[in-house]
Design a protein around this motif. Structure first.
Motif, PDB file in Angstrom:
ATOM      1  N   LEU A 252     108.459  28.066  94.741  1.00 14.36           N
ATOM      2  CA  LEU A 252     109.460  29.076  94.403  1.00 14.36           C
ATOM      3  C   LEU A 252     109.323  30.360  95.226  1.00 14.36           C
ATOM      4  N   PRO A 253     108.116  30.946  95.377  1.00  8.60           N
ATOM      5  CA  PRO A 253     108.016  32.172  96.185  1.00  8.60           C
ATOM      6  C   PRO A 253     108.511  32.002  97.621  1.00  8.60           C
ATOM      7  N   PRO A 254     108.075  30.971  98.378  1.00  6.67           N
ATOM      8  CA  PRO A 254     108.604  30.850  99.743  1.00  6.67           C
ATOM      9  C   PRO A 254     110.098  30.554  99.773  1.00  6.67           C
ATOM     10  N   LEU A 255     110.603  29.851  98.783  1.00  7.00           N
ATOM     11  CA  LEU A 255     112.039  29.592  98.729  1.00  7.00           C
ATOM     12  C   LEU A 255     112.801  30.904  98.560  1.00  7.00           C
ATOM     13  N   ILE A 256     112.333  31.754  97.636  1.00  6.36           N
ATOM     14  CA  ILE A 256     112.972  33.053  97.418  1.00  6.36           C
ATOM     15  C   ILE A 256     112.811  33.943  98.657  1.00  6.36           C
ATOM     16  N   GLY A 257     111.590  33.966  99.212  1.00  2.00           N
ATOM     17  CA  GLY A 257     111.344  34.798 100.388  1.00  2.00           C
ATOM     18  C   GLY A 257     112.166  34.369 101.590  1.00  2.00           C
TER      19      GLY A 257
ATOM     20  N   LEU B 125     107.164  32.091 105.053  1.00  2.00           N
ATOM     21  CA  LEU B 125     105.730  31.893 105.276  1.00  2.00           C
ATOM     22  C   LEU B 125     104.906  32.990 104.617  1.00  2.00           C
ATOM     23  N   THR B 126     105.299  34.260 104.818  1.00  2.00           N
ATOM     24  CA  THR B 126     104.528  35.350 104.219  1.00  2.00           C
ATOM     25  C   THR B 126     104.652  35.344 102.695  1.00  2.00           C
ATOM     26  N   ALA B 127     105.830  34.950 102.174  1.00  2.00           N
ATOM     27  CA  ALA B 127     106.003  34.845 100.724  1.00  2.00           C
ATOM     28  C   ALA B 127     105.118  33.742 100.153  1.00  2.00           C
ATOM     29  N   PHE B 128     104.961  32.652 100.906  1.00  2.00           N
ATOM     30  CA  PHE B 128     104.085  31.566 100.461  1.00  2.00           C
ATOM     31  C   PHE B 128     102.632  32.033 100.438  1.00  2.00           C
ATOM     32  N   PHE B 129     102.225  32.793 101.482  1.00  2.00           N
ATOM     33  CA  PHE B 129     100.835  33.237 101.547  1.00  2.00           C
ATOM     34  C   PHE B 129     100.507  34.187 100.403  1.00  2.00           C
ATOM     35  N   TRP B 130     101.337  35.236 100.204  1.00  2.00           N
ATOM     36  CA  TRP B 130     101.042  36.248  99.198  1.00  2.00           C
ATOM     37  C   TRP B 130     101.535  35.852  97.810  1.00  2.00           C
ATOM     38  N   GLY B 131     102.731  35.307  97.710  1.00  2.00           N
ATOM     39  CA  GLY B 131     103.316  34.987  96.408  1.00  2.00           C
ATOM     40  C   GLY B 131     102.813  33.697  95.803  1.00  2.00           C
ATOM     41  N   SER B 132     102.248  32.821  96.649  1.00  2.00           N
ATOM     42  CA  SER B 132     101.733  31.545  96.144  1.00  2.00           C
ATOM     43  C   SER B 132     100.212  31.493  96.238  1.00  2.00           C
ATOM     44  N   LEU B 133      99.672  31.506  97.473  1.00  2.00           N
ATOM     45  CA  LEU B 133      98.242  31.283  97.651  1.00  2.00           C
ATOM     46  C   LEU B 133      97.392  32.435  97.115  1.00  2.00           C
ATOM     47  N   VAL B 134      97.680  33.671  97.566  1.00  2.00           N
ATOM     48  CA  VAL B 134      96.880  34.816  97.114  1.00  2.00           C
ATOM     49  C   VAL B 134      97.053  35.036  95.619  1.00  2.00           C
ATOM     50  N   ARG B 135      98.288  34.898  95.149  1.00  2.00           N
ATOM     51  CA  ARG B 135      98.551  35.094  93.721  1.00  2.00           C
ATOM     52  C   ARG B 135      97.760  34.118  92.857  1.00  2.00           C
ATOM     53  N   VAL B 136      97.764  32.840  93.206  1.00  2.00           N
ATOM     54  CA  VAL B 136      97.038  31.840  92.418  1.00  2.00           C
ATOM     55  C   VAL B 136      95.536  32.084  92.497  1.00  2.00           C
ATOM     56  N   ALA B 137      95.039  32.389  93.688  1.00  2.00           N
ATOM     57  CA  ALA B 137      93.607  32.637  93.845  1.00  2.00           C
ATOM     58  C   ALA B 137      93.162  33.847  93.025  1.00  2.00           C
ATOM     59  N   LEU B 138      93.947  34.934  93.074  1.00  2.00           N
ATOM     60  CA  LEU B 138      93.597  36.133  92.304  1.00  2.00           C
ATOM     61  C   LEU B 138      93.605  35.838  90.810  1.00  2.00           C
ATOM     62  N   LEU B 139      94.624  35.144  90.332  1.00  2.00           N
ATOM     63  CA  LEU B 139      94.705  34.820  88.907  1.00  2.00           C
ATOM     64  C   LEU B 139      93.544  33.932  88.481  1.00  2.00           C
ATOM     65  N   HIS B 140      93.176  32.977  89.319  1.00  2.00           N
ATOM     66  CA  HIS B 140      92.047  32.114  88.993  1.00  2.00           C
ATOM     67  C   HIS B 140      90.768  32.929  88.834  1.00  2.00           C
ATOM     68  N   HIS B 141      90.509  33.816  89.774  1.00  2.00           N
ATOM     69  CA  HIS B 141      89.256  34.573  89.712  1.00  2.00           C
ATOM     70  C   HIS B 141      89.243  35.547  88.542  1.00  2.00           C
ATOM     71  N   VAL B 142      90.378  36.107  88.192  1.00  2.00           N
ATOM     72  CA  VAL B 142      90.426  36.982  87.024  1.00  2.00           C
ATOM     73  C   VAL B 142      90.173  36.168  85.753  1.00  2.00           C
ATOM     74  N   THR B 143      90.812  35.010  85.646  1.00  2.00           N
ATOM     75  CA  THR B 143      90.599  34.150  84.478  1.00  2.00           C
ATOM     76  C   THR B 143      89.148  33.705  84.384  1.00  2.00           C
ATOM     77  N   TRP B 144      88.583  33.276  85.498  1.00  2.00           N
ATOM     78  CA  TRP B 144      87.192  32.834  85.493  1.00  2.00           C
ATOM     79  C   TRP B 144      86.242  33.982  85.184  1.00  2.00           C
ATOM     80  N   SER B 145      86.657  35.210  85.518  1.00  2.00           N
ATOM     81  CA  SER B 145      85.811  36.360  85.224  1.00  2.00           C
ATOM     82  C   SER B 145      85.645  36.580  83.721  1.00  2.00           C
ATOM     83  N   ILE B 146      86.616  36.136  82.937  1.00  2.00           N
ATOM     84  CA  ILE B 146      86.461  36.217  81.479  1.00  2.00           C
ATOM     85  C   ILE B 146      85.307  35.327  81.037  1.00  2.00           C
TER      86      ILE B 146
END
Length: 357
Positions: A208-213, A224-245
């Motif tokens: 969805l993010p690269p499609l919208i971007g 491409l940039t929407a996929f990197f930031w809106g998909s890959l970085v976003r998922v990685a950041l959310l994972h690490h925040v969740t795991w930090s709990i």
């Protein structure tokens, strides 16, 4: 506003496990929550700082460096919007609703929460709930899937335990028995279907993010940039925040409420975790719909539940009651330190110890 009674109903995890006690047990004193002494606590804090803060600061530093050619306001907007959709899907849906039954939801809202949580890419619904219910049953004790104190209390052991609690446990060959810990979801056709469609929702949340971007900029670079930031970085950041709990919030933080483990409140994770880092109250009263119970404690998940309740989408919400909070609160300004001393003495007398590697 719907308020909960003083007597808590059994959690879904207790209902799923016939060996679980009939009512909320009296919390036992937790183990000592620091490595012992102010010097060791300073070392612990430095370890935690290097473990979670430094990578996050590196990510923030990458934004201005890439500005204008590798990131745009559209990319950051997609990152933020999809981040909080997935984050609230996990916190409100997977965690407070499906795992602990903090509120009931009508069928459309229930399905929407299951899909939103699946878009966080943290695993199928049934597996996620089963793992978390097992965590609560054995929190920071033998059988906990992801306790940071698994290997002991020395600094090397804590660092090893933090890695295990943060993400290492997911590579363990031992799998939680889903029929034991999540039979209610397995017997629900809607939830079983969404759980089995995990791959589908993963594809949706990543495309969805690269499609919208791409459509917004009408360019492949925008996609491409929407996929990197809106998909890959976003998922990685959310994972690490969740795991930090799982890791950070069981290794440090304030503990104003009595619980049977080492869960603590970590204020600087509150916004990114959507209120989940007020973790001490959650373990003291798992079915409570609000984790940040003090006026100044930000808890966007509780706010979203309140809005859904007013809209009529959810009901029977277990809001905190002052009598329950007072019964669980550690009295006195030095409650944390006093409780740690009592816990250490209790552990010494009983001869208890965590499993060492």
């Amino acid at each position: 506003m719907t308020t909960s009674p003083d007597v808590a109903r059994p959690t879904p995890a207790e209902a799923a496990d016939p060996a679980a006690p009939a009512g909320p047990p009296e919390p036992a004193p937790p183990p000592a929550a620091t490595l012992g002494g102010e010097q060791r606590r300073t070392v612990e804090q430095l370890a935690l700082l290097l473990f979670i803060v430094v990578p996050f600061l590196a990510l923030l530093a990458a934004v201005p460096l890439a500005w204008g050619w590798g990131v745009s306001w559209l990319d950051l907007t997609l990152l933020v919007v999809f981040y909080f959709i997935g984050c609230h899907g996990i916190t409100v849906g997977f965690h407070r609703h499906f795992t602990h039954g903090a509120f009931k939801a009508k069928r459309p809202a229930r399905i929407a929460l299951a899909i939103a949580g699946s878009m966080a890419v943290e695993g199928p619904l049934v597996r996620w709930v089963a793992d978390h219910r097992k965590h609560h049953k054995h929190s920071d004790a033998e059988g906990d899937p992801h306790s940071p104190w698994r290997y002991g209390e020395s600094v090397p052991a804590l660092l090893k335990g933090l890695w295990w609690a943060h993400m290492g446990w997911m590579f363990d060959t031992e799998q939680t028995n889903q029929h034991k810990y999540a039979p209610d979801l397995i017997n629900d056709p809607d939830m079983r279907r969404v759980s089995r469609q995990f791959v589908l929702w993963t594809v949706v949340t990543l495309t969805l993010p690269p499609l919208i971007g791409g459509l917004a900029t009408w360019s492949w670079q925008g996609a491409l940039t929407a996929f990197f930031w809106g998909s890959l970085v976003r998922v990685a950041l959310l994972h690490h925040v969740t795991w930090s709990i799982n890791s950070i919030c069981h290794a440090t933080g304030k503990r104003p409420f009595r619980s049977r483990d080492r869960s603590g409140n970590v204020w600087w994770l509150a916004v990114l975790s959507c209120g989940e880092s007020w973790h001490n109250l959650h373990h003291a009263d798992p079915t409570c719909a609000r984790h940040g119970v003090d006026r100044w404690q930000l808890d966007s998940s509780a706010r979203l539940i309140r809005w859904m309740e007013k809209a009529g989408w959810v009901y029977d919400v277990r809001w905190p009651r002052q009598t329950r909070l007072d019964a669980r609160r550690v009295t006195g300004r030095d409650g944390d330190a006093r409780r740690d001393r009592n816990a250490s003495e209790s552990n010494r007398q009983e001869g208890t110890a965590h499993k060492t590697a």
